[in-house]
Write a protein that holds these residues in place. Sequence first.
Motif, mmCIF file in Angstrom:
data_model
loop_
_atom_site.group_PDB
_atom_site.id
_atom_site.type_symbol
_atom_site.label_atom_id
_atom_site.label_comp_id
_atom_site.label_asym_id
_atom_site.label_seq_id
_atom_site.Cartn_x
_atom_site.Cartn_y
_atom_site.Cartn_z
ATOM 1 N N HIS A 1 45.800 -54.000 114.140
ATOM 2 C CA HIS A 1 45.339 -52.850 113.266
ATOM 3 C C HIS A 1 45.387 -53.397 111.685
ATOM 4 O O HIS A 1 46.377 -54.150 111.280
ATOM 5 N N ILE A 2 44.475 -53.100 110.769
ATOM 6 C CA ILE A 2 44.449 -53.707 109.573
ATOM 7 C C ILE A 2 44.325 -52.376 108.259
ATOM 8 O O ILE A 2 43.427 -51.652 108.789
ATOM 9 N N GLY B 1 38.020 -54.037 94.370
ATOM 10 C CA GLY B 1 38.604 -54.747 95.583
ATOM 11 C C GLY B 1 39.505 -53.608 96.165
ATOM 12 O O GLY B 1 39.856 -53.828 97.401
ATOM 13 N N PHE C 1 44.285 -51.442 104.088
ATOM 14 C CA PHE C 1 44.090 -51.726 102.795
ATOM 15 C C PHE C 1 44.789 -51.120 101.821
ATOM 16 O O PHE C 1 44.892 -49.923 101.971
ATOM 17 N N LEU C 2 45.035 -51.430 100.512
ATOM 18 C CA LEU C 2 45.866 -50.834 99.469
ATOM 19 C C LEU C 2 44.937 -49.899 98.758
ATOM 20 O O LEU C 2 43.732 -50.363 98.270
ATOM 21 N N LYS C 3 45.248 -48.829 98.220
ATOM 22 C CA LYS C 3 44.347 -47.967 97.164
ATOM 23 C C LYS C 3 44.914 -48.191 95.961
ATOM 24 O O LYS C 3 45.849 -49.014 95.736
ATOM 25 N N ASP C 4 44.445 -47.613 94.847
ATOM 26 C CA ASP C 4 44.585 -47.709 93.643
ATOM 27 C C ASP C 4 46.063 -47.740 93.180
ATOM 28 O O ASP C 4 46.758 -48.236 92.445
ATOM 29 N N LYS D 1 37.403 -58.450 101.826
ATOM 30 C CA LYS D 1 38.474 -57.813 102.962
ATOM 31 C C LYS D 1 38.160 -58.119 104.452
ATOM 32 O O LYS D 1 36.850 -58.292 104.889
ATOM 33 N N GLN E 1 39.146 -56.455 111.358
ATOM 34 C CA GLN E 1 39.446 -56.924 112.819
ATOM 35 C C GLN E 1 38.523 -57.869 113.553
ATOM 36 O O GLN E 1 37.266 -57.670 113.080
ATOM 37 N N GLU F 1 46.955 -46.535 104.323
ATOM 38 C CA GLU F 1 47.260 -45.754 105.662
ATOM 39 C C GLU F 1 46.569 -46.495 106.524
ATOM 40 O O GLU F 1 45.405 -47.183 106.564
ATOM 41 N N LEU G 1 48.933 -55.862 107.747
ATOM 42 C CA LEU G 1 48.848 -56.307 109.313
ATOM 43 C C LEU G 1 49.842 -55.428 110.226
ATOM 44 O O LEU G 1 50.882 -55.459 110.006
ATOM 45 N N LEU H 1 40.790 -50.087 97.602
ATOM 46 C CA LEU H 1 40.262 -49.011 98.604
ATOM 47 C C LEU H 1 40.358 -47.636 98.033
ATOM 48 O O LEU H 1 41.159 -47.343 97.477
ATOM 49 N N LEU I 1 45.950 -55.547 94.513
ATOM 50 C CA LEU I 1 45.127 -54.555 95.270
ATOM 51 C C LEU I 1 43.821 -55.365 95.845
ATOM 52 O O LEU I 1 43.393 -54.971 97.045
ATOM 53 N N GLU I 2 43.609 -56.649 95.220
ATOM 54 C CA GLU I 2 42.318 -57.298 95.944
ATOM 55 C C GLU I 2 42.766 -58.001 97.112
ATOM 56 O O GLU I 2 42.154 -57.944 98.461
ATOM 57 N N ALA I 3 44.093 -58.712 96.972
ATOM 58 C CA ALA I 3 44.335 -59.659 98.086
ATOM 59 C C ALA I 3 45.401 -59.542 99.148
ATOM 60 O O ALA I 3 45.618 -60.232 99.973
ATOM 61 N N THR I 4 45.858 -58.229 99.037
ATOM 62 C CA THR I 4 46.947 -57.697 99.957
ATOM 63 C C THR I 4 46.295 -57.087 101.057
ATOM 64 O O THR I 4 45.336 -56.328 101.071
ATOM 65 N N GLN I 5 46.703 -57.555 102.107
ATOM 66 C CA GLN I 5 46.478 -56.837 103.586
ATOM 67 C C GLN I 5 47.748 -56.239 104.385
ATOM 68 O O GLN I 5 48.573 -57.010 104.384
#
Lengths: 203, 865, 232
Positions: C63-64, B110, C66-69, B73, B76, C74, C57, B112, C51-55
């Motif tokens: 701002h960054i 991985g 991450f995805l939850k299950d 992950k 920033q 958010e 942006l 969140l 879920l692992e590789a998505t970001q």
Amino acid sequence: MIKFIAVFGLLVSCSETQDIRPVFALFHSFELEGSEPIWMARAKVTVDALTHNPSNRTASKAMISIESNQLTPEERRKVDNLALSGKRYQLKAVDTSTGHHVIAYTYHADPLQQTLKLSLDPSGFLEGVTFLPAGREQVIVDIMQLAPQPETATYIQRMDHERREREKTQGQDNRNFFAKYWMYIVPLVIFLLISGAGNPEGQ
Amino acid sequence: MFELKILLFSIGCLTCSGLFEDQVGKWDWLRKHVGPVKHVNFGTIAGGNIFVGTASNVLASINSRSGKLVWRKILQEDERGVIHSLSRRGNPILVTGSDPPILRSFHISGALHWETKLPSTPPKDSEQEHFIDAESMTVVSVYTSAKDVVVSQFSYASQETKTSEPISAPFARLSKCTLVDNSIYVCLVDQTLKVLALSDLARGFISSDLKTDASALELKGLPEGRFVAVRSKVSTWLYGVSAKGAELLRQFDDLTEITNFKHNDVVYQVLAKRSESSCWTLSVLDSKFSEVSELRGEICIPNVFSGIRTLDVMGLSKKDAAVSYRAVVTTDDAGVLMFQKEGRVVWSREEALSEVTNVQFVDLPLSDIEAHIEEEFTEKPTGVLSMLIKRIYSQLQQLATFFEPKNPLAKNFGLVRDNFGFHKVVFMATKVGKLFLVDNLSGDILWSRYLPNIRPFSNGQYITVTQRSTAHIPHPPVLSIFGRSPSGGSRVLALNPITGQILDDQHLDITITQYSLLQPNEEFLKGVVLYDETTRRTIVYPAKANTNYKHYLLTVGKRGVADGFLLEDGKIDRLWSIHLAAGSEVEGVAVKGQENVHSQGRVLGDRSVLYKYINPNLAAIISRSAQQNSVFVYLIDVVTGSIIYQTVHRKAKGPIHMVHSENWFVYSYINEKMRRQEISAIDLYEGFEQPNDTFSSFSSVQPQVEHNTFILPDYIVQLKDTVTEKGITSKLILAANAQGSILEIPKAMLDPRRPVNPTMLHREEGLIPYVPEILVPPQSILNYNQSVARVRGIETAPSGLESTCLVLAYGLDLYYTRVAPSQNFDILKDNFEHYFILVVLAALVTATYVTRALSARKALKAAWQ
Amino acid sequence: MTRLPHSILMFGVLLAAAVTSADEGASGDAEYTIEGKLAISPHQDNFTDILEATQILVDGGQHIGFLKDDYSFEIRNVVPGSYLVQVSHPLINFEPVRVDISSKGAKRARRVNNVQPHLNNHLPYPLKIKVLGLHNYFQQRETWSATDFIFHPMVWTMGLPVLLIMVLPKMMSAEDMAQTQREVQQMQNAARMPAVPELSEMMTSFLGQRPPQRGGASNTNNRNRNERIRHD
């Protein structure tokens, strides 16, 4: 000793209406004291009016008045000797409102004949001075203008226009079978005719 | 709108050089990194994945058996992504950022799990430290200001916060303090330990005197239990801390490191002593501080890494329920290794490559036989017969070596130039002071070297100079790297890039700001003249180099003043001075690299030629004014100081990236008003009359400037152009975006002469009609699905073929590939069916002979009738 | 390396603009949270690493998230302004969305249009944005198949006569062969256009008298020869 010359200078471009009347003092140096140049007053340039001409981005007439100092014969001789001895002629332009200066130089044989270009930023702040080959004017003022923006207006107009046209004419490829394939059918027919003509004739 | 997109797609594909799916991985590779490891979480199960938090603001999951990256992950890059603390066991829970700090918990897969803001607000002017304890599910934040300490405990299970009143502690900021067991805060002040129990804040700090007068004491909080270690040069004291104060438990001598781990509720202390040069012996004490002899171990660092910096130990149970441990070690050169108790290296990662600052492609030398052949061009001609004999002899030698078995153990085996010049080696210098030589075809590290006394300059980069290339056998190639010396001044290291052998290592007394190459001497070695801006001095390296030179220097100061100097034989003379726009600060300066421009002008639709203005002394300067929200662009001739062109973009801001090449200049900025990324191109032309053959800044004309701007629907992080040997191939602008893709934009798309309403002449010239937005189709993404995180730079180098350019993108990851902007016009396509053609030819030949025989036979038969 | 699947999966991005309570940031501006969700149902998840590789942006990495299950995300601590939200995955192409947060905290989402940035192409609330599918990184190899040959018109025009010429003689007996040969020769004679006078004949007649006799003689010779052949 001060000769007043009123000259119409060619304004290369202008972007905003200016109310300031920048005054620049020009100094030149043709001899050195040790390693530092000795500056002598050469002229005073007043840019009287920078007018805004939105339709024609390239040229606007404006008033540039120059008061220049006459050179003594000895100074004149020193200037002429510069080119022979391989030394350079230096020019300093001082913005009298802020006091900062910019420096340029040339190795030209007759530096006093060259045209000077004063580059200003959009607010009239002196950025630099450049020597140009001798031209009609003695001093040119070049004010920074706006860079071109991506031209979206004409593009949007054209897209709308094309979209409307396309909606009007919906062409389809609905010509009949013969029209599409005549290129292949005609030689075939000719061949058959010839061979048919040949066969009956032979019999 | 969709039809428009298809139209643009096809236009954009005019020179598109997309890959085919079966070419994936043939000549490109990607190395992923995480950054120098700061925090380690040993995960939930032994043998599962471990989690690391790095100084590059990355949380990563690493397979503990192989060392391979499972997921990461990327936070920033600035201080909002700094990882303050990572839980030690279980799911990775981390505190990042400081304004406000955010607490996140991730699943081991991985995803969140949850995310929340730390509710405590820091008092003014305080430094923050956060500590997580996964077992009690609390985060303790300690805010130290000049006079006092505020402690805030946040329990994320119950979402309750307890913030204390400021506790007077004037020493807290100046001394080393740490929190142990998430409940005791300990500071080392002079010769006393001040202990604060979080369960009893009202009591304040309890002092305990250290019974020693040794100086230079350091405090280290041990990760498990309530232990701190106080260390001097010679001895280490182990203290137990509690609400009652500190109690001395043991004293050890000659320890290099002390740490502990907990296993089955027993805390084992681990003492590390240096045994040989790069080995540490570990002795383990149990809860009664007696040594457990079965847990004695020794870890030895392999040669490629430097000394150990930190040691983290995790306990595990072996099959027979015996206790064992694994150690994760970070080294001074940003390496990470995992050791077993027996000393075996389970895996190692070279994380210095995540901070590459300088990249240089180095040509490989010719093989000996070919060098022998090439010698005939450099030696004096000795007559036709001797040259013929020599040539035949070399070719017989070549034939002999072809049949000889090759010895793979020979030094630098395989490091010779190949036919097309694709095989090169890449020299990389990293921020941590480690140098690497990487083979570009395989991505393997050929050699690496850690330099403890050379660091990048204040702009974050070294200066690497190729003083002698590999083309002058028998003289070895020389590559010099200049950097800042931690003790002041600069340091230069000259080495042979192919073998890694150090040729010279010197300290120079100036702070190098700029450099310029001199003419080569009779041994083909180019000296370097170095300029120091602060003292206005120049020195020449090496000192005995050719000292007759004349260079023009441009310096741009912080207050927006640009000066031009003449450096001649050691003398510095200021020639000109200009001011950038009032109130602006310089963002960047771009000069042209050494490259060939193939054509002198463009052929227009009516067959007249528009000649290019190719001024090798042109520098592009971009400055920015935050108050006026403007970006100012200047093209300045460095020799005369004349402002060739100047322009301004209003309501624009950075980040600004530039490419300056041939007769054009391309730069990108963000348009704040329209909230989009824009990319602007400036082309310079002399006009319709052919200019003189040699360019002179003093006698040149003012060029005709074409300038236009386009929209790019993406965020540009880096820009670079491709370069080829002769400059015949058209250029691509490589743009790296924030998602890690590298877009290929043909220069023809960024042509300011693109007409809004194209006429016949424009179509004849081949100009693409103007469309404000540049859409890059996915086929034109150079690195397809191999995203490169946080691209810091792109380096391009010509290969031996004119059509191909080698590209290396570096940042957090490293990606290498080659690109052919005008398709591979000078070699056969890679799936050329040699065998198919051979088979068809053979079939046709046999058919010819067969039918000839058959028809002869038939004619014979017919003749007999 | 993951292989691209052959079918294009449909994904949607569901963006829910919700007003959460404003938090005070350090700078004094109220800070809001951008919330959203990827509309992927569990049985559609052909990729194991979403879920692992998505970001997520915002503004190119300002701002960054991450995805939850449950594929929701958010992004906190966002001050009022206009932002570009991009969901980035190496294989899947998600549509970017522009999110505007007013100073009072009202959020709205609209389609990204860089040419006309002020166009209000609202994405309805709760939103379902049209899918963009998979990134199509590779060019297709030009393949050829047998059908290309069989159905091509040129093959029929040229190949068929060649086949006929080769096949027909085999089908006929020897007499038929001879007869056909004669017929072909006759056709050739007939096809030779007698109306067009030979240039040499014309010139000789124009220049002198003798040639016509010779030409006549040769003609009669030819005629005799033809008659002889016919009688064979």
